[in-house]
Design an enzyme around this catalytic site. Structure first.
Site, PDB file in Angstrom:
ATOM      1  N   TYR A 142     -39.819  24.314 -22.742  1.00 22.99           N
ATOM      2  CA  TYR A 142     -40.842  24.537 -21.717  1.00 22.99           C
ATOM      3  C   TYR A 142     -40.216  24.820 -20.353  1.00 22.99           C
ATOM      4  O   TYR A 142     -40.805  25.473 -19.513  1.00 22.99           O
ATOM      5  CB  TYR A 142     -41.736  23.307 -21.576  1.00 22.99           C
ATOM      6  CG  TYR A 142     -42.884  23.216 -22.554  1.00 22.99           C
ATOM      7  CD1 TYR A 142     -42.673  23.299 -23.916  1.00 22.99           C
ATOM      8  CD2 TYR A 142     -44.186  23.015 -22.096  1.00 22.99           C
ATOM      9  CE1 TYR A 142     -43.727  23.184 -24.806  1.00 22.99           C
ATOM     10  CE2 TYR A 142     -45.245  22.898 -22.973  1.00 22.99           C
ATOM     11  CZ  TYR A 142     -45.009  22.986 -24.323  1.00 22.99           C
ATOM     12  OH  TYR A 142     -46.054  22.871 -25.197  1.00 22.99           O
ATOM     13  N   LYS A 191     -34.883  18.987 -35.522  1.00 25.50           N
ATOM     14  CA  LYS A 191     -34.579  20.081 -36.453  1.00 25.50           C
ATOM     15  C   LYS A 191     -33.060  20.224 -36.476  1.00 25.50           C
ATOM     16  O   LYS A 191     -32.494  21.266 -36.121  1.00 25.50           O
ATOM     17  CB  LYS A 191     -35.296  21.362 -35.975  1.00 25.50           C
ATOM     18  CG  LYS A 191     -35.193  22.541 -36.913  1.00 25.50           C
ATOM     19  CD  LYS A 191     -36.059  22.426 -38.159  1.00 25.50           C
ATOM     20  CE  LYS A 191     -35.840  23.611 -39.085  1.00 25.50           C
ATOM     21  NZ  LYS A 191     -36.414  23.397 -40.432  1.00 25.50           N
ATOM     22  N   ASP A 223     -40.380  19.951 -39.678  1.00 26.22           N
ATOM     23  CA  ASP A 223     -41.253  20.609 -40.671  1.00 26.22           C
ATOM     24  C   ASP A 223     -41.741  19.591 -41.698  1.00 26.22           C
ATOM     25  O   ASP A 223     -42.918  19.570 -42.081  1.00 26.22           O
ATOM     26  CB  ASP A 223     -40.566  21.824 -41.324  1.00 26.22           C
ATOM     27  CG  ASP A 223     -39.131  21.567 -41.751  1.00 26.22           C
ATOM     28  OD1 ASP A 223     -38.591  20.486 -41.436  1.00 26.22           O
ATOM     29  OD2 ASP A 223     -38.542  22.441 -42.420  1.00 26.22           O
ATOM     30  N   ASP A 247     -45.705  18.595 -28.702  1.00 24.70           N
ATOM     31  CA  ASP A 247     -46.941  19.322 -28.399  1.00 24.70           C
ATOM     32  C   ASP A 247     -47.664  19.655 -29.708  1.00 24.70           C
ATOM     33  O   ASP A 247     -48.857  19.394 -29.870  1.00 24.70           O
ATOM     34  CB  ASP A 247     -46.605  20.609 -27.636  1.00 24.70           C
ATOM     35  CG  ASP A 247     -47.837  21.464 -27.381  1.00 24.70           C
ATOM     36  OD1 ASP A 247     -48.859  20.889 -26.949  1.00 24.70           O
ATOM     37  OD2 ASP A 247     -47.790  22.678 -27.626  1.00 24.70           O
ATOM     38  N   ASP A 251     -51.182  17.602 -31.658  1.00 21.50           N
ATOM     39  CA  ASP A 251     -52.460  18.237 -32.008  1.00 21.50           C
ATOM     40  C   ASP A 251     -52.795  17.953 -33.477  1.00 21.50           C
ATOM     41  O   ASP A 251     -53.934  17.636 -33.824  1.00 21.50           O
ATOM     42  CB  ASP A 251     -52.394  19.768 -31.811  1.00 21.50           C
ATOM     43  CG  ASP A 251     -52.891  20.201 -30.432  1.00 21.50           C
ATOM     44  OD1 ASP A 251     -52.721  19.428 -29.477  1.00 21.50           O
ATOM     45  OD2 ASP A 251     -53.442  21.318 -30.323  1.00 21.50           O
TER      46      ASP A 251
HETATM   47  C1  IPM Z   1     -50.755  19.773 -23.904  1.00 22.47           C
HETATM   48  C2  IPM Z   1     -51.103  21.220 -23.648  1.00 22.47           C
HETATM   49  C3  IPM Z   1     -50.126  21.769 -22.632  1.00 22.47           C
HETATM   50  C4  IPM Z   1     -48.736  21.646 -23.221  1.00 22.47           C
HETATM   51  C5  IPM Z   1     -50.398  23.193 -22.174  1.00 22.47           C
HETATM   52  C6  IPM Z   1     -51.795  23.323 -21.581  1.00 22.47           C
HETATM   53  C7  IPM Z   1     -49.365  23.711 -21.214  1.00 22.47           C
HETATM   54  O1  IPM Z   1     -51.099  21.930 -24.828  1.00 22.47           O
HETATM   55  O2  IPM Z   1     -50.810  18.982 -22.947  1.00 22.47           O
HETATM   56  O3  IPM Z   1     -50.453  19.438 -25.042  1.00 22.47           O
HETATM   57  O4  IPM Z   1     -48.327  22.501 -24.029  1.00 22.47           O
HETATM   58  O5  IPM Z   1     -48.049  20.684 -22.896  1.00 22.47           O
HETATM   59 MG    MG Z   2     -50.825  20.718 -26.581  1.00 20.81          MG
END
Ligand code: IPM
Ligand code: MG
Length: 362
Positions: A142, A191, A223, A247, A251
């Site tokens: 990032y 990884k 993975d 990240d 999710d």
């Molecule tokens: C998160 C989001 C952010 C990230 C984006 C909006 C930059 O996806 O907080 O997980 O990737 O960190």
């Molecule tokens: Mg995210």
């Protein structure tokens, strides 16, 4: 206690969900005799529109001067065309880096009332889902060099992933400390079969393990981890991983608990001034419709009280209120059961009504 909270409503559903969290904080202040002062900060797309910059310096300064920051969400289609370094998300990354909050804590815990909403088989859910992802937040790909250039007549894009020993060590310690306070099992995810940065990561985790003999360390390739999270999430207690892997995995982890709309997060560095935000995005498609789920933001405010303000009883009161409202059957659209029969015992409510019910339950 008096606390000054920087408030970033942001874009899309951000303002609606943050408003509900502030009402909840007001109720806590009244009940427990505190005073919370809110200082509005522009960040993201709205700051681009107003100031031509996703995070003007004065806005970052306000955040650093606060006792903590509460954030809704930023971004949206409207700003898709702006250059990479001026995107709304860039404001968020600059905020995280500017505040020095390198440790992002994302719990994946299933609420028993929402077990039906998990896309996993009941037999897997029944084994329990309760783990935390500790994500490194201000390093890695990032924050490496990003560039797009033309080489031999074609475009070529580069994003650099780098980590230093000290960056890995400080997040590793948070992983071990977090595990020490919970089930004492830490899984380091990388990884290392391909990446140098992961091989360094893994070696540092093993060096740290010698200082934490009470914590059981395991390694997992990212993975495989993605697969294990859906196959048997009960095996995890604390996962520690680098920025981009965290990240993606967070999710995935949120989805198996039923809805990404329920998950709060904290980001901390070396001070108690933290950044608290739900892990979902700005959902522009439902913005302004009063149907978003404010619970992720409300629970983020609870995390702020617990981890930055040392107000455990107050945080407990918010979490208990959410529990009570869910038990009473109130659901925003994202957590409504898909089965028509089960839906009969639930009551669909909007964003502001959900907020009002939580305030009432405190
Ligand atoms: C998160 C989001 C952010 C990230 C984006 C909006 C930059 O996806 O907080 O997980 O990737 O960190
Ligand atoms: Mg995210």
């Amino acid at each position: 206690m008096n606390k000054k909270i920087a408030v970033i409503r942001g874009d899309g559903i951000g303002p609606e969900i943050v408003n509900q969290a502030l009402l909840v904080l007001d109720k806590i202040a009244e009940k427990f005799g505190h005073s919370f002062e809110y200082d509005d900060v522009d960040m993201g797309g709205c700051a681009i529109d107003k100031w031509g910059d996703p995070l003007p310096k004065e806005m970052l300064d306000k955040c650093i001067a606060s006792d903590s920051v509460l954030l809704g969400a930023v971004g949206g289609k409207k700003w898709d065309g702006v250059p990479g370094n001026m995107r709304p998300e860039k404001g968020l990354l600059r905020l995280r880096a500017g505040m020095g909050v390198y440790s992002n804590n994302r719990p994946a815990k299933i609420w028993r009332q929402l077990a039906q909403a998990s896309p996993l088989k009941q037999s897997i859910v029944d084994k329990g889902i309760d783990f935390i992802i500790v994500r490194e937040l201000i390093g890695g790909i990032y924050f490496g060099t990003h560039k797009t250039e033309t080489v031999d007549g074609e475009k070529k894009a580069t994003d650099i992933l780098e980590y230093s020993e000290s960056e890995i060590e400080r997040i590793g310690r948070i992983g071990f400390e977090t595990a020490r306070k919970r089930g004492k099992r830490l899984c380091s995810v990388e990884k290392s079969n391909v990446l140098d940065s992961s091989r360094l990561w893994k070696s540092i985790m093993h060096r740290l393990a010698e200082e934490y003999p009470d914590v059981q360390l395991s390694d997992m390739l990212v993975d495989n981890c993605a697969m294990q999270i859906v196959k048997d999430p009960s095996q995890f207690d604390v996962i520690v991983t680098e920025n981009m892997f965290g990240d993606i995995l967070s999710d995935e982890a949120s989805m198996i608990t039923g809805s990404i709309g329920m998950i709060p997060s904290s980001s901390l560095g070396n001070t108690t001034c933290g950044l608290y935000e739900p892990i979902h995005g700005s959902a522009p498609d439902i913005a302004g419709m009063d149907i978003a789920n404010p619970i992720g933001t409300v629970l983020s405010a609870a995390m702020m009280l617990r981890f930055s303000f040392d107000m455990a009883a107050e945080a407990d009161a918010i979490e208990a209120a959410v529990d009570k409202v869910l038990t009473a059957g109130y659901r925003t659209g994202d957590i409504m059961p898909s089965d028509a029969n089960e839906a009969k015992s639930c009551k669909r409510v909007g964003c502001s009504e959900m907020g009002r019910l939580i305030v009432e339950a405190i």
